[in-house]
Design a protein around this motif. Structure first.
Motif, PDB file in Angstrom:
ATOM      1  N   GLU A 116       0.808  -1.223   0.000  1.00 30.35           N
ATOM      2  CA  GLU A 116       0.000   0.000   0.000  1.00 30.35           C
ATOM      3  C   GLU A 116       0.841   1.274   0.000  1.00 30.35           C
ATOM      4  O   GLU A 116       0.406   2.319   0.477  1.00 30.35           O
ATOM      5  CB  GLU A 116      -0.974   0.012   1.183  1.00 30.35           C
ATOM      6  N   THR A 117       2.075   1.219  -0.530  1.00 32.58           N
ATOM      7  CA  THR A 117       2.889   2.427  -0.580  1.00 32.58           C
ATOM      8  C   THR A 117       2.574   3.292  -1.797  1.00 32.58           C
ATOM      9  O   THR A 117       2.750   4.512  -1.749  1.00 32.58           O
ATOM     10  CB  THR A 117       4.381   2.068  -0.614  1.00 32.58           C
ATOM     11  N   GLY A 118       2.154   2.674  -2.887  1.00 33.49           N
ATOM     12  CA  GLY A 118       1.936   3.428  -4.118  1.00 33.49           C
ATOM     13  C   GLY A 118       3.229   3.881  -4.767  1.00 33.49           C
ATOM     14  O   GLY A 118       3.231   4.785  -5.604  1.00 33.49           O
ATOM     15  N   HIS A 119       4.363   3.256  -4.416  1.00 30.92           N
ATOM     16  CA  HIS A 119       5.662   3.699  -4.905  1.00 30.92           C
ATOM     17  C   HIS A 119       6.083   3.061  -6.221  1.00 30.92           C
ATOM     18  O   HIS A 119       6.755   3.702  -7.031  1.00 30.92           O
ATOM     19  CB  HIS A 119       6.742   3.377  -3.870  1.00 30.92           C
ATOM     20  N   THR A 120       5.737   1.794  -6.438  1.00 29.48           N
ATOM     21  CA  THR A 120       6.353   1.039  -7.525  1.00 29.48           C
ATOM     22  C   THR A 120       6.084   1.652  -8.896  1.00 29.48           C
ATOM     23  O   THR A 120       7.002   1.755  -9.722  1.00 29.48           O
ATOM     24  CB  THR A 120       5.878  -0.428  -7.496  1.00 29.48           C
ATOM     25  N   GLY A 121       4.858   2.052  -9.168  1.00 32.36           N
ATOM     26  CA  GLY A 121       4.552   2.659 -10.460  1.00 32.36           C
ATOM     27  C   GLY A 121       5.380   3.906 -10.723  1.00 32.36           C
ATOM     28  O   GLY A 121       6.115   3.980 -11.732  1.00 32.36           O
ATOM     29  N   PRO A 122       5.307   4.922  -9.857  1.00 32.94           N
ATOM     30  CA  PRO A 122       6.113   6.137 -10.075  1.00 32.94           C
ATOM     31  C   PRO A 122       7.620   5.874 -10.109  1.00 32.94           C
ATOM     32  O   PRO A 122       8.343   6.484 -10.895  1.00 32.94           O
ATOM     33  CB  PRO A 122       5.731   7.023  -8.880  1.00 32.94           C
ATOM     34  N   GLN A 123       8.116   4.971  -9.270  1.00 38.43           N
ATOM     35  CA  GLN A 123       9.540   4.682  -9.290  1.00 38.43           C
ATOM     36  C   GLN A 123       9.962   4.026 -10.606  1.00 38.43           C
ATOM     37  O   GLN A 123      11.043   4.311 -11.137  1.00 38.43           O
ATOM     38  CB  GLN A 123       9.910   3.779  -8.106  1.00 38.43           C
ATOM     39  N   THR A 124       9.104   3.160 -11.140  1.00 39.73           N
ATOM     40  CA  THR A 124       9.400   2.526 -12.419  1.00 39.73           C
ATOM     41  C   THR A 124       9.432   3.562 -13.536  1.00 39.73           C
ATOM     42  O   THR A 124      10.315   3.537 -14.401  1.00 39.73           O
ATOM     43  CB  THR A 124       8.367   1.437 -12.740  1.00 39.73           C
TER      44      THR A 124
END
Length: 282
Positions: A125-133
């Motif tokens: 539930e961080t929501g990080h992976t998409g933007p980091q990719t």
């Protein structure tokens, strides 16, 4: 046009059988897995793009070999042409940063026009992976997308995104392709043309047959295939430190239930009286 949708297998918390090792890392092999429900808006957005613009659609995930069922479900949802799984022991126990590095490397091999991702996972539930990719790819990133259109001739994505403030606002933006889209839960696909609705039906039937033998359309890449240094992926490449985890208790196997005959007015009155105390308002 080539679109790729990212998805992930997450623990099936409904089963209450989530296992962790002594260091607090999730034991995915011992935990029931389902497709991340928060990826569904991304799958809907990718499907709309394929139906409106043609081309091919792929699904990509990073995880253990047992992700086959997750990928099959995603194939059926987005009517994907093929599947990609990034998987080996060197990728295990990755945090969002190490995952983004791995996934971005896989995407570079495919050279898609658009990548779609869900807004968060049901486990981290961080929501990080998409933007980091997207950052790893150095692509334009459009988040909280609720509607979109693609002009393939101009190489432009036009999207409406939800802006959270004192009131909800819709912002319209443009981005050059290739681009990265994080779909909002409010994304609602639109098929206004009869030709689109007919194509939707044809693709559904075609994909159902393909999904029955999804292994024939699955490509698995390990870290050597992607030329990835093990020091920068998986656990070794993850700067996140897990301080501790709490076990999720199993839900009660049996619950008390009172059977009520709908034709019994007195009994139904008791039901209404019992529920009224939990209702909002007067």
């Amino acid at each position: 046009m080539h679109c790729v949708t990212l998805t992930k297998g997450v623990p099936d918390f409904r089963e209450g059988q989530v296992s962790f090792d002594e260091d607090g890392h999730l034991e995915r092999g011992d935990t029931p897995t389902v497709m991340n429900p928060n990826d569904e808006p991304a799958l809907r957005a990718a499907l709309q793009t394929k139906i409106r613009n043609g081309g091919t659609t792929s699904v990509m995930s990073m995880g253990p070999p047992g992700y086959g069922d997750v990928l099959r479900e995603a194939m059926e949802s987005v009517y994907a042409d093929d599947l990609y799984l990034l998987s080996d022991r060197e990728m295990a126990a990755a945090d969002t940063w190490a995952t983004a590095i791995t996934v971005a490397t896989g995407l570079k091999r495919l050279e898609p026009d658009l990548v779609f991702a869900g807004f968060k996972t049901a486990d981290g539930e961080t929501g990080h992976t998409g933007p980091q990719t997207a950052w790893c790819l150095d692509w334009p990133l459009v988040t909280h997308v609720v509607a979109l259109d693609v002009d393939a001739d101009e190489g432009v994505l036009r999207a409406k995104r939800l802006v959270e403030g004192d009131v909800d606002e819709i912002e319209t933006v443009e981005a050059p392709l290739p681009a990265f889209v994080v779909a909002d839960p409010e994304f609602d696909p639109s098929y206004r043309k009869a030709a689109h609705r007919l194509k939707h039906k044809d693709l559904r039937e075609e994909t159902r047959a393909r999904a029955q033998n999804h292994e024939d359309h699955l490509t698995v890449w390990d870290h050597e295939d992607l030329n990835l240094d093990p020091d920068f992926i998986g656990l070794d490449g993850s700067p996140t430190i897990v301080e501790g985890v709490d076990p999720i208790p199993r839900a009660p196997a049996e619950r008390d239930a009172t059977m009520v005959d709908p034709s019994d007015e007195d009994a139904m009155g008791d039901v209404v009286e019992e529920l009224t105390q939990y209702a909002g308002g007067d």
